[in-house]
Write a protein that holds these residues in place. Sequence first.
Motif, PDB file in Angstrom:
ATOM      1  N   GLN A  70       0.814  -1.223   0.000  1.00 46.18           N
ATOM      2  CA  GLN A  70       0.000   0.000   0.000  1.00 46.18           C
ATOM      3  C   GLN A  70       0.847   1.273   0.000  1.00 46.18           C
ATOM      4  N   SER A  71       0.146   2.385  -0.173  1.00 45.34           N
ATOM      5  CA  SER A  71       0.755   3.712  -0.047  1.00 45.34           C
ATOM      6  C   SER A  71       0.298   4.319   1.266  1.00 45.34           C
ATOM      7  N   VAL A  72       1.266   4.845   2.035  1.00 46.96           N
ATOM      8  CA  VAL A  72       0.955   5.460   3.323  1.00 46.96           C
ATOM      9  C   VAL A  72       1.524   6.867   3.352  1.00 46.96           C
ATOM     10  N   VAL A  73       0.693   7.834   3.720  1.00 47.56           N
ATOM     11  CA  VAL A  73       1.171   9.203   3.952  1.00 47.56           C
ATOM     12  C   VAL A  73       1.187   9.439   5.454  1.00 47.56           C
ATOM     13  N   VAL A  74       2.285   9.975   5.970  1.00 49.37           N
ATOM     14  CA  VAL A  74       2.381  10.309   7.389  1.00 49.37           C
ATOM     15  C   VAL A  74       2.505  11.822   7.508  1.00 49.37           C
ATOM     16  N   ILE A  75       1.587  12.424   8.245  1.00 47.40           N
ATOM     17  CA  ILE A  75       1.631  13.877   8.424  1.00 47.40           C
ATOM     18  C   ILE A  75       2.310  14.191   9.754  1.00 47.40           C
ATOM     19  N   GLY A  76       3.433  14.919   9.673  1.00 50.58           N
ATOM     20  CA  GLY A  76       4.192  15.287  10.868  1.00 50.58           C
ATOM     21  C   GLY A  76       5.503  14.524  10.939  1.00 50.58           C
ATOM     22  N   ASP A  77       6.567  15.234  11.325  1.00 50.98           N
ATOM     23  CA  ASP A  77       7.891  14.594  11.397  1.00 50.98           C
ATOM     24  C   ASP A  77       8.419  14.538  12.832  1.00 50.98           C
ATOM     25  N   GLY A  78       7.519  14.616  13.825  1.00 47.08           N
ATOM     26  CA  GLY A  78       7.909  14.377  15.214  1.00 47.08           C
ATOM     27  C   GLY A  78       8.038  12.886  15.467  1.00 47.08           C
TER      28      GLY A  78
ATOM     29  N   LEU B 263       9.507   9.183   0.090  1.00 44.70           N
ATOM     30  CA  LEU B 263       9.407  10.570  -0.383  1.00 44.70           C
ATOM     31  C   LEU B 263       9.129  11.452   0.830  1.00 44.70           C
ATOM     32  N   THR B 264       9.759  12.616   0.898  1.00 45.12           N
ATOM     33  CA  THR B 264       9.410  13.588   1.942  1.00 45.12           C
ATOM     34  C   THR B 264       8.947  14.871   1.256  1.00 45.12           C
ATOM     35  N   ILE B 265       7.986  15.522   1.885  1.00 41.70           N
ATOM     36  CA  ILE B 265       7.412  16.753   1.324  1.00 41.70           C
ATOM     37  C   ILE B 265       7.411  17.808   2.426  1.00 41.70           C
ATOM     38  N   SER B 266       7.922  19.009   2.132  1.00 36.66           N
ATOM     39  CA  SER B 266       7.947  20.044   3.170  1.00 36.66           C
ATOM     40  C   SER B 266       7.037  21.223   2.826  1.00 36.66           C
ATOM     41  N   SER B 267       6.166  21.059   1.826  1.00 34.31           N
ATOM     42  CA  SER B 267       5.265  22.146   1.424  1.00 34.31           C
ATOM     43  C   SER B 267       4.163  22.373   2.458  1.00 34.31           C
ATOM     44  N   ARG B 268       3.655  23.606   2.532  1.00 35.40           N
ATOM     45  CA  ARG B 268       2.488  23.899   3.377  1.00 35.40           C
ATOM     46  C   ARG B 268       1.231  24.105   2.518  1.00 35.40           C
ATOM     47  N   ASP B 269       1.374  23.888   1.216  1.00 30.77           N
ATOM     48  CA  ASP B 269       0.267  24.133   0.274  1.00 30.77           C
ATOM     49  C   ASP B 269      -0.393  22.808  -0.091  1.00 30.77           C
TER      50      ASP B 269
ATOM     51  N   ALA C 114       4.427  -1.507   3.518  1.00 32.12           N
ATOM     52  CA  ALA C 114       3.956  -0.465   2.597  1.00 32.12           C
ATOM     53  C   ALA C 114       5.022  -0.219   1.534  1.00 32.12           C
ATOM     54  N   GLU C 115       4.587   0.030   0.314  1.00 26.66           N
ATOM     55  CA  GLU C 115       5.543   0.202  -0.773  1.00 26.66           C
ATOM     56  C   GLU C 115       5.970   1.645  -0.938  1.00 26.66           C
ATOM     57  N   ARG C 116       4.987   2.549  -0.815  1.00 21.45           N
ATOM     58  CA  ARG C 116       5.292   3.980  -0.932  1.00 21.45           C
ATOM     59  C   ARG C 116       4.937   4.647   0.399  1.00 21.45           C
ATOM     60  N   ILE C 117       5.926   5.302   0.998  1.00 21.22           N
ATOM     61  CA  ILE C 117       5.745   5.915   2.313  1.00 21.22           C
ATOM     62  C   ILE C 117       6.180   7.377   2.215  1.00 21.22           C
ATOM     63  N   ILE C 118       5.209   8.260   2.386  1.00 19.17           N
ATOM     64  CA  ILE C 118       5.473   9.689   2.180  1.00 19.17           C
ATOM     65  C   ILE C 118       5.341  10.403   3.514  1.00 19.17           C
ATOM     66  N   CYS C 119       6.361  11.169   3.889  1.00 22.10           N
ATOM     67  CA  CYS C 119       6.317  11.903   5.160  1.00 22.10           C
ATOM     68  C   CYS C 119       6.245  13.406   4.893  1.00 22.10           C
ATOM     69  N   LEU C 120       5.261  14.058   5.520  1.00 20.45           N
ATOM     70  CA  LEU C 120       5.098  15.512   5.406  1.00 20.45           C
ATOM     71  C   LEU C 120       5.636  16.168   6.675  1.00 20.45           C
ATOM     72  N   GLY C 121       6.541  17.125   6.516  1.00 21.20           N
ATOM     73  CA  GLY C 121       7.073  17.809   7.697  1.00 21.20           C
ATOM     74  C   GLY C 121       7.807  19.070   7.296  1.00 21.20           C
ATOM     75  N   HIS C 122       8.326  19.765   8.284  1.00 23.61           N
ATOM     76  CA  HIS C 122       8.971  21.055   8.009  1.00 23.61           C
ATOM     77  C   HIS C 122      10.358  21.169   8.623  1.00 23.61           C
ATOM     78  N   HIS C 123      10.951  20.031   9.020  1.00 30.55           N
ATOM     79  CA  HIS C 123      12.283  20.059   9.612  1.00 30.55           C
ATOM     80  C   HIS C 123      13.188  19.158   8.788  1.00 30.55           C
ATOM     81  N   ALA C 124      14.190  19.765   8.133  1.00 31.21           N
ATOM     82  CA  ALA C 124      15.058  18.993   7.226  1.00 31.21           C
ATOM     83  C   ALA C 124      15.733  17.838   7.962  1.00 31.21           C
TER      84      ALA C 124
END
Length: 363
Positions: A180-188, A226-232, A203-213
């Motif tokens: 499956q594909s899993v999106v995780v919101i937050g990098d704490g 994949l990591t994404i740091s956008s707020r949009d 899970a095959e695709r794991i995407i983490c959304l956060g704002h701390h490099a």
Amino acid sequence: MRGLTFQGTHDVRVEDVPDPTIEHPGDAIVRVTLAGICGSDLHIYNAGEAFGFAPGSRLGHEFIGTVEAVGPEVTGVAAGDRVMSSCSVACGECTWCREGLASSCVKWSLFGWAPRVWAHGGAVQGGQSELVRVPLADSTLHPMPEALSGADREMSLLPLVDVMSTGWHGLTSAGAAPGQSVVVIGDGAVGLAGVHGARAKGAERIICLGHHADRLATATALGATLTISSRDDDEIKEAVMEHTGGEGAHVVVDSISGPGSMASAHACVRPGGTIACLGMDHFMGKTPSVNWFDQFLRNISVTGGLVPGKRYFPELLALVESGTLDPAPMLSHTITLDEAADGYRLMADRAEGVTKVALRPAG
Ligand SMILES: [Zn+2]
Ligand SMILES: [Zn+2]
């Protein structure tokens, strides 16, 4: 003994406090060898008075250690045993405990939240201390497997007490499955647990959304593809769609659970998908509005919730033992118990490179 005490907003101190004693026949006294500072401890640090904390309350619900003494009714653990504690007290016998929902136990209480006094026998003091009294020890403590009981494995086990169990609870209640594909919101720490748990669940695709490099780099090390740091949300959606063959995520783990994160979750989740809410922004007054229309139109489920005590310890310990899981990188700093006030400051300031701080009592 030494124990961390709340003194007021942004003021915690390690002081000499009385040793805990066996107060009830089902109690155990545990000598703490490693304790964690939790993101939720920061709510007390930032506004403890609002929750009824008086100066001198002792904090901490994440700890592992060695049993020092047990009351006459304790049969499951004995002095000298290496143990992990559930972050909350549970009886193991009521309807909710038997159904695997120890967080709704009729005798539930959270360590380190003394103002919510345990109605069944005295305040449950915090585990950020040298010793801690554990009520209902047979059902609250879990013996460490022999292979993981050494001091060298403590960093891998401490996260299981709360954050790794919480992330696993979100993934499990959302039915995360291999491929499956899993999106995780937050990098704490809970977000990182969601990422690491998603990999363990295949899970095959794991995407983490956060704002701390720095934390997103840890997310990548723990399994994010994949990591994404956008707020949009439009940008986030576009990146998620591109990474998931235009379908969106089967599971979204929302480690924040506030208005902004829930909107992002809806942007990422696929039709028929599930959003697991694990965060506590709503507790701090930031209540998300539910997008009922989107949920209806696209058959989206919402699940998650408070971690049900030690329910996942056996499964998670087996995964650590097999090498599938190692949450140690979630702990960015280990300091002595006496330095705990610095640890709170580091976490509250979200200092560069700080994810989660572990405390080691001396000796
Ligand atoms: Zn915690
Ligand atoms: Zn119970």
